[in-house]
Design a protein around this motif. Sequence first.
Motif, PDB file in Angstrom:
ATOM      1  N   ASN A  78       0.828  -1.204   0.000  1.00  0.00           N
ATOM      2  CA  ASN A  78       0.000   0.000   0.000  1.00  0.00           C
ATOM      3  C   ASN A  78       0.866   1.259   0.000  1.00  0.00           C
ATOM      4  OD1 ASN A  78      -2.608   1.309   0.115  1.00  0.00           O
ATOM      5  ND2 ASN A  78      -2.027   1.895   2.189  1.00  0.00           N
ATOM      6  N   ASN A  82       1.174   4.093  -3.062  1.00  0.00           N
ATOM      7  CA  ASN A  82       1.092   5.555  -2.924  1.00  0.00           C
ATOM      8  C   ASN A  82       2.233   6.236  -3.675  1.00  0.00           C
ATOM      9  OD1 ASN A  82      -1.142   5.275  -1.283  1.00  0.00           O
ATOM     10  ND2 ASN A  82       0.027   5.391   0.604  1.00  0.00           N
ATOM     11  N   LYS A 153      -5.502  -0.573  -4.396  1.00  0.00           N
ATOM     12  CA  LYS A 153      -5.801   0.228  -3.205  1.00  0.00           C
ATOM     13  C   LYS A 153      -7.249   0.024  -2.749  1.00  0.00           C
ATOM     14  CE  LYS A 153      -3.777   4.062  -2.208  1.00  0.00           C
ATOM     15  NZ  LYS A 153      -3.024   3.563  -1.076  1.00  0.00           N
ATOM     16  N   TYR A 156      -7.340  -3.293  -1.128  1.00  0.00           N
ATOM     17  CA  TYR A 156      -6.622  -3.202   0.139  1.00  0.00           C
ATOM     18  C   TYR A 156      -7.523  -2.595   1.217  1.00  0.00           C
ATOM     19  CZ  TYR A 156      -3.391  -1.485   3.687  1.00  0.00           C
ATOM     20  OH  TYR A 156      -2.775  -1.207   4.887  1.00  0.00           O
TER      21      TYR A 156
END
Length: 166
Positions: A78, A82, A153, A156
């Motif tokens: 994660n 980003n 994402k 996640y």
Amino acid sequence: MLLEDYKGLIYYLQNPFVEKLKFNNFIMSKEGEFHFYEVKKIFLGIYLIVILSIIIFFIYSLIKKYNKEKNDMLKLFNKGANILITIFTILLIAIYTDFSKAFVIFHKIFFNNDYWIFDEKTDPIIKVLPEEVFKLYAIIIVVLLIIFIIVYKVLYYKSKKRSITK
């Protein structure tokens, strides 16, 4: 004719066992041939990095599972996602704003010569692979990568939310 040579080029770039690039319908300079060889090394390097990363991920996951430890790899992914979204968004803006400049910078970073500057007399393949083709490829690749990262994402955060509600 053209499609045959294009397929041959792609096959050459992606197959580590093909040692020589040969066009049936185009002449090619030694510099052009060497540039395609350098591009092939980049492709194969990327494939190797991906394969090794997958192997390391699975070994790490198996070790964690065998030792009954919490696997925090998803958190790490994660954070990486980003960073990648930021990098790919900057790349997309650079491509959209001034692709020619981004194209030159890319080549100066990844190649230590000017063999990527093709002369259409000695490397007529450039007539069918103009800069606009590479701009389209770049946009497609970067947009797909951003979409994959966003999907990751979303998954996640959904899994994180599920684990919190349990």
